[in-house]
Design an enzyme around this catalytic site. Structure first.
Site, PDB file in Angstrom:
ATOM      1  CE  LYS A   8      -4.613   0.766   0.867  1.00 57.32           C
ATOM      2  NZ  LYS A   8      -5.780  -0.086   0.688  1.00 57.32           N
ATOM      3  N   GLY A  49     -22.317   5.642   6.385  1.00 56.61           N
ATOM      4  CA  GLY A  49     -21.538   6.233   5.288  1.00 56.61           C
ATOM      5  C   GLY A  49     -22.125   5.812   3.962  1.00 56.61           C
ATOM      6  CB  VAL A  50     -24.715   6.721   1.727  1.00 54.67           C
ATOM      7  CG1 VAL A  50     -25.533   5.500   2.035  1.00 54.67           C
ATOM      8  CG2 VAL A  50     -25.172   7.897   2.574  1.00 54.67           C
ATOM      9  CG  ASN A  94     -17.064   7.047  -4.409  1.00 54.63           C
ATOM     10  OD1 ASN A  94     -17.841   7.710  -5.086  1.00 54.63           O
ATOM     11  ND2 ASN A  94     -15.879   7.482  -4.045  1.00 54.63           N
ATOM     12  CB  ALA A 123     -22.398   2.949   1.159  1.00 53.27           C
TER      13      ALA A 123
HETATM   14  N1  LIG Z   1     -13.762   2.139  -2.941  1.00 48.37           N
HETATM   15  C1  LIG Z   1     -13.417   0.858  -2.924  1.00 48.37           C
HETATM   16  O1  LIG Z   1     -13.371   0.162  -3.958  1.00 48.37           O
HETATM   17  C2  LIG Z   1     -13.101   0.201  -1.595  1.00 48.37           C
HETATM   18  C3  LIG Z   1     -12.542  -1.082  -1.587  1.00 48.37           C
HETATM   19  C4  LIG Z   1     -12.299  -1.696  -0.366  1.00 48.37           C
HETATM   20  C5  LIG Z   1     -12.583  -1.025   0.816  1.00 48.37           C
HETATM   21  N2  LIG Z   1     -13.121   0.232   0.788  1.00 48.37           N
HETATM   22  C6  LIG Z   1     -13.433   0.905   2.063  1.00 48.37           C
HETATM   23  O2  LIG Z   1     -14.831   1.183   2.110  1.00 48.37           O
HETATM   24  C7  LIG Z   1     -15.060   2.404   2.816  1.00 48.37           C
HETATM   25  C8  LIG Z   1     -15.841   3.364   1.928  1.00 48.37           C
HETATM   26  O3  LIG Z   1     -15.104   3.607   0.754  1.00 48.37           O
HETATM   27  P1  LIG Z   1     -15.633   4.646  -0.346  1.00 48.37           P
HETATM   28  O4  LIG Z   1     -14.725   4.508  -1.512  1.00 48.37           O
HETATM   29  O5  LIG Z   1     -17.087   4.488  -0.510  1.00 48.37           O
HETATM   30  O6  LIG Z   1     -15.299   6.013   0.385  1.00 48.37           O
HETATM   31  P2  LIG Z   1     -16.098   7.385   0.296  1.00 48.37           P
HETATM   32  O7  LIG Z   1     -15.184   8.411   0.867  1.00 48.37           O
HETATM   33  O8  LIG Z   1     -16.679   7.601  -1.052  1.00 48.37           O
HETATM   34  O9  LIG Z   1     -17.343   7.134   1.293  1.00 48.37           O
HETATM   35  C9  LIG Z   1     -17.226   7.172   2.674  1.00 48.37           C
HETATM   36  C10 LIG Z   1     -18.423   7.936   3.201  1.00 48.37           C
HETATM   37  O10 LIG Z   1     -18.408   7.866   4.626  1.00 48.37           O
HETATM   38  C11 LIG Z   1     -18.790   9.129   5.119  1.00 48.37           C
HETATM   39  N3  LIG Z   1     -18.319   9.269   6.487  1.00 48.37           N
HETATM   40  C12 LIG Z   1     -17.092   9.633   6.949  1.00 48.37           C
HETATM   41  N4  LIG Z   1     -17.082   9.648   8.283  1.00 48.37           N
HETATM   42  C13 LIG Z   1     -18.307   9.274   8.688  1.00 48.37           C
HETATM   43  C14 LIG Z   1     -18.911   9.080   9.960  1.00 48.37           C
HETATM   44  N5  LIG Z   1     -18.254   9.319  11.090  1.00 48.37           N
HETATM   45  N6  LIG Z   1     -20.198   8.657  10.007  1.00 48.37           N
HETATM   46  C15 LIG Z   1     -20.893   8.449   8.883  1.00 48.37           C
HETATM   47  N7  LIG Z   1     -20.369   8.622   7.648  1.00 48.37           N
HETATM   48  C16 LIG Z   1     -19.098   9.037   7.562  1.00 48.37           C
HETATM   49  C17 LIG Z   1     -18.199  10.121   4.143  1.00 48.37           C
HETATM   50  O11 LIG Z   1     -18.855  11.374   4.217  1.00 48.37           O
HETATM   51  C18 LIG Z   1     -18.438   9.408   2.821  1.00 48.37           C
HETATM   52  O12 LIG Z   1     -19.700   9.746   2.247  1.00 48.37           O
HETATM   53  C19 LIG Z   1     -13.662   2.920   3.220  1.00 48.37           C
HETATM   54  O13 LIG Z   1     -13.391   2.460   4.516  1.00 48.37           O
HETATM   55  C20 LIG Z   1     -12.726   2.243   2.221  1.00 48.37           C
HETATM   56  O14 LIG Z   1     -11.432   2.070   2.759  1.00 48.37           O
HETATM   57  C21 LIG Z   1     -13.385   0.863  -0.390  1.00 48.37           C
HETATM   58  C1  LIG Z   2      -6.591  -2.039  -5.161  1.00 46.62           C
HETATM   59  C2  LIG Z   2      -7.671  -1.218  -4.605  1.00 46.62           C
HETATM   60  C3  LIG Z   2      -8.870  -1.269  -5.427  1.00 46.62           C
HETATM   61  C4  LIG Z   2      -7.803  -1.606  -3.182  1.00 46.62           C
HETATM   62  C5  LIG Z   2      -8.874  -0.956  -2.371  1.00 46.62           C
HETATM   63  N1  LIG Z   2      -8.590   0.423  -2.098  1.00 46.62           N
HETATM   64  C6  LIG Z   2      -8.947  -1.774  -1.092  1.00 46.62           C
HETATM   65  O1  LIG Z   2      -8.757  -1.306   0.009  1.00 46.62           O
HETATM   66  O2  LIG Z   2      -9.236  -2.946  -1.209  1.00 46.62           O
END
Ligand SMILES: NC(=O)c1ccc[n+]([C@@H]2O[C@H](COP(=O)([O-])OP(=O)(O)OC[C@H]3O[C@@H](n4cnc5c(N)ncnc54)[C@H](O)[C@@H]3O)[C@@H](O)[C@H]2O)c1
Ligand SMILES: CC(C)C[C@H](N)C(=O)O
Length: 364
Positions: A80, A180-181, A183, A185
């Protein structure tokens, strides 16, 4: 922090500090383990309070990717990057180009992608300097934004968890409390709404809440009220460490299944929810859809093939529940076991010497 001591304790391979004065780049690439293949993991850009905090985050997240990639059955190790800076203010083109050159210098030991604070556009700039980047624009024949695919993986994983808890994987009529809603969610809510689930949502960003309320008839609650909702399923999709001493007593849901990384504040919290009979879908397994999707680019990206593989998260979650019951261990331990056993097996099978051109000494 004693860095080498920490690296030795958790068996990290490499930590790379990258600095570029012109662009202001300050990045830390952590490579945890490459037994299964090159380390693949996203780049997080965050306004860290201190350098120590950034180093710790890079190390912790890199190790998480080793386990995520191994449990997902990918032939990839874990790594990472963290870039120190505010993603809303400090980004510039030169920064991501400089970063791309540092990645290129690792000659394929590390492959990057999106994470919190970075976008497809950032990956496209990195791609100007190196091919060791995934999640670039679909226009390049690439996989684009991983979030919708992560959401699909969470959706199928949630169904597997519902089957374990309620005897059926149908989510129709189930109430899901989504924290959290953003990307991931938002797309998850779309799947759930289409299946007839009832949604309760909370977010610190009112615009994100409004979007979900309007599109999916979701009910809004305050950010501190989301844990105590009368829901069947709690879906943490925002922050890490949200399963902790304060929140566990509030939970009414029988299932925890969401996209956030590092949901358990501490391992003891995984033990507590296990003893309470809550069905916990381990975070790095249920949220592995994004990395499975970007990893498909290494074979020439095929969306159908990637989605088919992501739907396998259902089976992996079922397998983890089976190990948990068989060995009488919490599901987070069962997931670690699945990953560690695979790394050990592959590591052993790769230990024999294999001759290649580089071992022939000529023209000395
Ligand atoms: N995007 C991916 O493909 C991916 C992959 C694996 C894991 N994740 C994990 O999933 C989670 C969400 O990712 P994302 O890409 O949707 O991020 P994002 O930033 O688009 O969404 C996160 C949301 O959570 C909200 N938030 C922040 N603090 C908060 C709180 N205290 N209470 C309620 N809501 C709150 C933000 O305002 C935002 O709308 C992260 O933890 C990320 O590490 C994402
Ligand atoms: C390679 C990425 C799409 C990884 C993603 N940010 C995760 O935490 O899984």
């Amino acid at each position: 922090m004693e860095i080498f001591k920490y690296m030795e304790t958790y068996d990290y391979e490499q930590l790379v500090f990258c600095q570029d004065k012109t662009s202001g780049l300050k990045a830390i690439i952590a490579i945890h383990d490459t037994t299964l293949g090159p380390a693949l993991g996203g780049t997080r850009m965050w306004n860290y309070a201190s350098e120590e905090e950034a180093i710790e985050d890079a190390l912790r997240l890199a190790k998480g990717m080793t386990y995520k990639n191994a449990a997902a059955g990918l032939n990839l190790g874990g790594g990472k990057t963290v870039i120190i800076g505010d993603p809303l203010k400090d980004k510039n083109e030169e920064m991501f180009r400089a970063f791309g050159r540092f990645i290129q210098g690792l000659n394929g030991r590390y492959i990057t992608a999106e994470d919190v604070g970075t976008t497809v556009a950032d990956m496209d700039i990195i791609h100007e300097e190196t091919n060791y980047v995934t999640g670039i624009s679909e226009a390049f024949g690439s996989s684009g934004n991983p979030s919708p695919v992560t959401a699909y993986g969470v959706y199928v994983g949630m169904k597997a968890a519902a089957k374990e808890a309620f005897g059926s994987d149908s989510l129709e009529g189930k109430t899901v409390a989504v924290q959290g809603v953003g990307n991931v969610a938002y797309t998850l809510c779309d799947y759930l709404h289409k299946e007839g689930a009832k949604l309760i949502v909370a977010d610190i960003n009112q615009a994100s809440v409004d979007r979900a309320v309007n599109a999916f008839d979701a009910v809004q609650v305050g950010v501190d009220e989301i844990y105590s909702q009368d829901a069947d399923i709690f879906a943490p999709c925002a922050l890490g460490a949200i399963i902790n001493d304060n929140t566990i007593p509030q939970l009414k849901a029988k299932v925890i299944a969401g996209s956030a990384n590092n949901q358990l504040k501490d391992t003891k919290h995984g033990d507590i929810i296990h003893e309470m009979g809550i069905v916990y879908a381990p975070d790095y397994v249920i949220n592995s859809g994004g990395v499975i999707n970007v990893a498909d680019e290494l074979y020439g990206y095929n969306h159908d093939r990637a989605m088919k593989r992501v739907s396998g998260i259902y089976d992996t979650i079922e397998k983890i529940f089976a190990i948990s019951k068989r060995d009488e261990i919490p599901t987070y331990v069962a997931a670690d076991r699945l990953a560690e056993e695979r790394i050990e097996r592959v590591g052993k099978s790769r230990s024999q010497f294999l001759q290649n051109g580089k071992h022939i000494i000529t023209n000395r």
